[in-house]
Motif scaffolding. Structure first.
Motif, mmCIF file in Angstrom:
data_model
loop_
_atom_site.group_PDB
_atom_site.id
_atom_site.type_symbol
_atom_site.label_atom_id
_atom_site.label_comp_id
_atom_site.label_asym_id
_atom_site.label_seq_id
_atom_site.Cartn_x
_atom_site.Cartn_y
_atom_site.Cartn_z
ATOM 1 N N GLY A 118 2.953 2.820 6.282
ATOM 2 C CA GLY A 118 3.278 2.625 4.876
ATOM 3 C C GLY A 118 4.776 2.568 4.654
ATOM 4 N N ASN A 189 -1.167 2.777 -5.849
ATOM 5 C CA ASN A 189 -2.199 1.949 -5.218
ATOM 6 C C ASN A 189 -1.611 0.665 -4.648
ATOM 7 O OD1 ASN A 189 -3.996 3.881 -6.036
ATOM 8 N ND2 ASN A 189 -5.053 2.601 -7.532
ATOM 9 N N ASP A 192 -0.030 1.312 -1.332
ATOM 10 C CA ASP A 192 -1.027 1.485 -0.283
ATOM 11 C C ASP A 192 -1.640 0.147 0.114
ATOM 12 O OD1 ASP A 192 -2.513 3.201 1.476
ATOM 13 O OD2 ASP A 192 -4.249 2.909 0.182
ATOM 14 N N ALA A 195 0.464 -1.351 2.683
ATOM 15 C CA ALA A 195 0.771 -0.519 3.852
ATOM 16 C C ALA A 195 0.159 -1.125 5.114
ATOM 17 C CB ALA A 195 0.254 0.902 3.646
ATOM 18 N N GLN A 203 -3.700 -0.893 3.137
ATOM 19 C CA GLN A 203 -4.204 0.472 2.998
ATOM 20 C C GLN A 203 -4.107 1.272 4.295
ATOM 21 O OE1 GLN A 203 -8.144 -0.441 1.290
ATOM 22 N NE2 GLN A 203 -7.362 0.231 -0.686
ATOM 23 N N TYR A 205 -1.919 3.483 5.146
ATOM 24 C CA TYR A 205 -1.615 4.891 4.885
ATOM 25 C C TYR A 205 -2.880 5.671 4.545
ATOM 26 C CZ TYR A 205 0.057 9.039 2.359
ATOM 27 O OH TYR A 205 0.265 10.333 1.925
ATOM 28 N N SER A 206 -3.622 5.236 3.543
ATOM 29 C CA SER A 206 -4.808 5.992 3.139
ATOM 30 C C SER A 206 -5.868 5.986 4.233
ATOM 31 C CB SER A 206 -5.384 5.442 1.830
ATOM 32 O OG SER A 206 -5.790 4.099 1.959
ATOM 33 N N TRP A 229 -5.406 14.032 -3.296
ATOM 34 C CA TRP A 229 -3.989 13.679 -3.253
ATOM 35 C C TRP A 229 -3.184 14.614 -4.130
ATOM 36 C CZ3 TRP A 229 -3.439 10.107 0.481
ATOM 37 C CH2 TRP A 229 -4.587 9.398 0.840
ATOM 38 N N LEU A 241 -3.033 6.861 -5.919
ATOM 39 C CA LEU A 241 -4.208 7.365 -5.215
ATOM 40 C C LEU A 241 -4.717 8.644 -5.893
ATOM 41 C CD1 LEU A 241 -3.043 6.872 -1.511
ATOM 42 C CD2 LEU A 241 -4.598 5.403 -2.819
ATOM 43 N N CYS A 345 4.563 -3.361 5.476
ATOM 44 C CA CYS A 345 4.735 -2.261 4.513
ATOM 45 C C CYS A 345 5.817 -2.532 3.474
ATOM 46 C CB CYS A 345 5.038 -0.954 5.237
ATOM 47 S SG CYS A 345 3.814 -0.480 6.469
#
Length: 354
Positions: A118, A189, A192, A195, A203, A205-206, A229, A241, A345
């Motif tokens: 990310g 969001n 992410d 990322a 996404q 990272y998540s 989070w 998030l 990212c």
């Protein structure tokens, strides 16, 4: 003791934090530069720091980690001096890289105190490195950032044992009936979604946080858990998030949950966003709900964390294999077939303030 082939030093690169009250406001202004954060929001965060005497524990914790890494390097027979630099407060990375040049360092590895992909977790560290080298100019050492390490088995094991230790602190009647809740720093969001390399679908990272949570829960022998989070700081109209840890505690209470163990999976050390958002706000919320609360330790104080850093160094020295048990890709500057990519990212354009 032998000199590490190809590298002259290790730079530990971190976020930074104030070490006296007079540093708090200028530190926060560095953190939020270019983000359009309103002054009243900074005032509120200043009060969080003043609750702890205007001192963030992050620099002291990083110095402890560096001392442990020095011990592990010596045990491994690796002669690699360690330098310490930060993005947002002293020692600033630009000054550290200038000192490295003055000491004759030509090529160094960089260990970031973030395990994740990310923008904030990875790309921004690359930008820190580039900015510091530009500031130093001619003769600045080549700096190679160590890869993402979200799923390294030594860190997974440290978190799993920390959960067991936290559970042992709960009152005996609920000690075997707690709900495990993982928490990591929330991000927008849109950030992410960007990322990871474009071809990887976003996404990162998540997905990495979710996979690390799965691995730690499995190592702790726990089948059912939650991922939430914390620490969001953006305007309310920008989606981040969710759910937030305190909102989630409300929801658990509504379901009759009487005890929680919170594991800060997204954090290496107990810096202010852990000791305020979890040990202060979340614990107070749990107390209001008559819910037993225990928080697992972060892995930076575990000796396995420093051993992991030396293993990651070993990958670059050609005497260690790449270790990671996760199914989500990890990227970085190492010979593991998953280098960071162009346009990886990218930070989304920030909306202008109304």
């Amino acid at each position: 003791m032998t000199t590490s082939p190809g590298y002259d030093a290790l730079l530990v690169l971190s976020f930074g934090g104030p070490e006296e009250p007079a540093h708090v406001r200028p530190f926060l202004e560095n953190v939020t530069r270019g983000r359009g954060v309103p002054p009243e929001r900074l005032d509120a965060v200043v009060e969080h720091y003043m609750h702890f005497g205007g001192v963030s524990p992050i620099n002291a914790l990083n110095r402890d980690i560096i001392a442990e890494i020095e011990t592990e390097l010596a045990a491994a027979g690796i002669d690699l001096p360690i330098y310490f630099g930060n993005r947002n407060w002293h020692p600033m990375v630009e000054d550290t890289v200038a000192s490295m040049r003055a000491d004759g360092v030509e090529r160094a590895l960089v260990f970031p105190t973030s395990a994740w992909g990310g923008y904030s977790g990875c790309r921004q560290y690359h930008e820190d490195i580039a900015r510091a080298r530009d500031a130093v100019g001619d003769g600045a050492p080549d700096l190679t950032k160590i890869r993402q390490y979200y799923d390294h088995p030594l860190m997974i094991g440290a978190f799993a044992d920390a959960i067991a230790a936290a559970a042992a602190e709960l009152p005996e009647p609920v000690r075997t009936q707690f709900r495990l809740v993982f928490t990591a720093h929330s991000i927008p969001n849109a950030a992410d979604a960007n990322a990871g390399p474009p071809q990887d679908g976003g996404q990162l990272y998540s997905r990495q946080v979710a996979e690390a949570s799965r691995l730690v829960a499995a190592a702790a022998g726990i089948d059912d858990y939650d991922l939430v989070w914390q620490s969001r700081s953006g305007p309310p109209q920008v989606p981040w998030l969710e759910p937030d840890i305190c909102d989630h505690l409300d929801a658990l209470s509504d379901k009759g949950v009487e005890a929680v163990v919170v594991c800060p999976i997204g954090f290496v050390s107990d810096h202010l966003e852990v000791v305020w958002d979890l040990d202060t706000e979340a614990e107070e919320k749990a107390r209001e709900l008559n819910m037993a609360f225990a928080r697992a330790a972060t892995p930076g104080t575990d000796t396995r964390f420093a051993k992991m850093v030396v293993e990651l160094i070993g990958e670059h020295l050609g005497d260690g294999t790449v270790r990671g048990t996760g199914s989500v890709p990890r990227y970085g500057s190492t010979l593991n077939g998953a280098r960071c990519a162009l346009h990886c990212c990218e930070q989304p354009t920030r909306p202008s303030r109304p």
